[in-house]
Motif scaffolding. Structure first.
Motif, PDB file in Angstrom:
ATOM      1  N   VAL A   1      54.643  97.689   2.991  1.00 30.82           N
ATOM      2  CA  VAL A   1      55.299  97.590   4.299  1.00 30.82           C
ATOM      3  C   VAL A   1      56.598  96.798   4.195  1.00 30.82           C
ATOM      4  O   VAL A   1      57.651  97.225   4.681  1.00 30.82           O
ATOM      5  CB  VAL A   1      54.356  96.946   5.333  1.00 30.82           C
TER       6      VAL A   1
ATOM      7  N   LEU B   1      55.417  93.711  13.138  1.00 26.90           N
ATOM      8  CA  LEU B   1      55.152  94.925  13.901  1.00 26.90           C
ATOM      9  C   LEU B   1      53.755  95.471  13.630  1.00 26.90           C
ATOM     10  O   LEU B   1      53.070  95.941  14.550  1.00 26.90           O
ATOM     11  CB  LEU B   1      56.205  95.983  13.570  1.00 26.90           C
ATOM     12  N   VAL B   2      53.328  95.402  12.388  1.00 22.00           N
ATOM     13  CA  VAL B   2      52.013  95.947  12.034  1.00 22.00           C
ATOM     14  C   VAL B   2      50.911  94.900  12.115  1.00 22.00           C
ATOM     15  O   VAL B   2      49.751  95.204  11.866  1.00 22.00           O
ATOM     16  CB  VAL B   2      52.045  96.584  10.630  1.00 22.00           C
TER      17      VAL B   2
ATOM     18  N   LEU C   1      58.988  94.081  10.107  1.00 19.33           N
ATOM     19  CA  LEU C   1      57.983  95.120   9.885  1.00 19.33           C
ATOM     20  C   LEU C   1      56.595  94.516   9.751  1.00 19.33           C
ATOM     21  O   LEU C   1      55.611  95.070  10.248  1.00 19.33           O
ATOM     22  CB  LEU C   1      58.327  95.923   8.627  1.00 19.33           C
TER      23      LEU C   1
ATOM     24  N   GLY D   1      47.177  93.847  15.782  1.00 19.50           N
ATOM     25  CA  GLY D   1      47.744  95.190  15.832  1.00 19.50           C
ATOM     26  C   GLY D   1      46.943  96.190  15.028  1.00 19.50           C
ATOM     27  O   GLY D   1      45.718  96.257  15.101  1.00 19.50           O
ATOM     28  N   LEU D   2      47.642  96.951  14.194  1.00 18.79           N
ATOM     29  CA  LEU D   2      47.015  98.001  13.394  1.00 18.79           C
ATOM     30  C   LEU D   2      46.546  97.497  12.030  1.00 18.79           C
ATOM     31  O   LEU D   2      46.057  98.287  11.218  1.00 18.79           O
ATOM     32  CB  LEU D   2      48.008  99.149  13.195  1.00 18.79           C
ATOM     33  N   TRP D   3      46.674  96.201  11.784  1.00 21.27           N
ATOM     34  CA  TRP D   3      46.415  95.693  10.437  1.00 21.27           C
ATOM     35  C   TRP D   3      44.930  95.783  10.078  1.00 21.27           C
ATOM     36  O   TRP D   3      44.072  95.369  10.854  1.00 21.27           O
ATOM     37  CB  TRP D   3      46.879  94.251  10.320  1.00 21.27           C
TER      38      TRP D   3
END
Length: 302
Positions: free
Chosen positions: A119, A176-177, A173, A101-103
């Motif tokens: 987070v 999610l990230v 969370l 993901g956005l990590w």
């Protein structure tokens, strides 16, 4: 000498445990390292609670040690069971070994762990705050607030539903990230250490740390019987979200109350405490949880 030690105790113990876990993890023995640092910190804090207590009255027995340990064991047992089930059914991909993901996987691990704490803390903050503000959630959290003294042993005194809610928010969370498994494990480990330090009855001078972390100075106010004082300081590890959402509370002109607890009639037995929230839901249509928004408006802060 005692005053100097009180300044370095909180950051020093946290740093030692983190370093110990990191060393053991690097040697390929993370579980052993965690258990040594976990029980080591608990033992050191128990000794310090005798040598330099913050409140001497809290050193007296409240008759709840067996119940406190039972809650801790149950919550840790449920966590281990869920982890085992996830591994058996192949759900370990929920926390992938590699980032996604956005990590920012290119960051150093230490920076990724700090981001993971930020987070996860957002989820922990809101799970905690909602337990104070939503009436049907409050009875589960009231089990934790029914303690009449703060010390190391009741750090893990949480109803298992309360624990599942907070860990679920934080884990969701993280997924999610796209946080990788190593970061999630590090966040869980650090959360355990800070939990001990937050709840201990040791005279520590945390000063500037009170703007960064959830320290004993802040958490003692959270256990106040007065809603205006108790419905604050929701952070589990960091104070970032309390500062942003204006729920940080630390008056500098007086000490936190010694007489802590809740008005809820939480049973004294372990099984009674487990059943208490469910019985409340059956017997009382409209639960009276603390009203945090109004309380904070009356309370203000430093």
């Amino acid at each position: 000498m005692r005053r100097v030690f009180s300044w370095i105790a909180w950051p020093g113990l946290l740093a030692l445990c983190i370093a110990g876990y990191a060393y053991g993890n690097a040697l390929g023995h993370p579980i052993l390292a965690y258990n040594i640092t976990y029980f080591g910190m608990a033992g050191v804090l128990l000794v310090l609670e005798r040598l330099m207590p913050y409140e001497t009255v809290w050193a007296q027995s409240d008759g709840q040690m067996r119940q406190d340990l039972s809650h801790t064991a149950l919550n840790k047992g449920i966590g281990q069971f869920l982890a085992s089930v996830a591994a058996v059914v192949g759900a370990s991909e929920v926390a992938p070994a590699a980032a996604g993901g956005l990590w920012p996987a290119h960051w150093p691990l230490a920076a990724q762990v700090v981001l993971g704490l930020v987070v996860a803390e957002f989820g922990l903050y809101w799970a905690h705050r909602l337990c104070h503000e939503i009436p049907w959630l409050w009875p589960y959290h009231a089990v934790h607030h029914s303690v009449t003294r703060l010390w190391v042993v009741n750090t893990g005194r949480f109803h298992f539903v309360d624990s599942l809610l907070s860990s679920g928010f934080a884990l969701a969370l993280g997924m999610l990230v796209g946080a990788p498994k190593d970061v999630i494990v590090w966040v869980l480990v650090i959360t355990t250490y800070i939990g001990f330090l937050t709840h201990c009855n040791v005279d520590m001078d945390c000063r500037g740390l009170n703007w960064l972390f959830n320290t004993p100075d802040l958490h003692r106010w959270h256990h106040s019987r007065i809603p205006a004082e108790g419905n604050t300081n929701y952070g589990e590890n960091l104070l970032l979200w309390d500062v942003i959402f204006r729920t940080r509370y630390l008056p500098l002109d007086r000490r936190p109350p010694v007489d802590i607890g809740t008005a809820d009639a939480v049973p004294l037995t372990f099984l009674g405490q487990l059943a208490y929230p469910f019985r409340r839901h059956r017997s009382i249509p409209a639960l009276d949880a603390p009203v945090a928004m109004e309380a904070r408006a009356e309370a203000g802060g430093d």
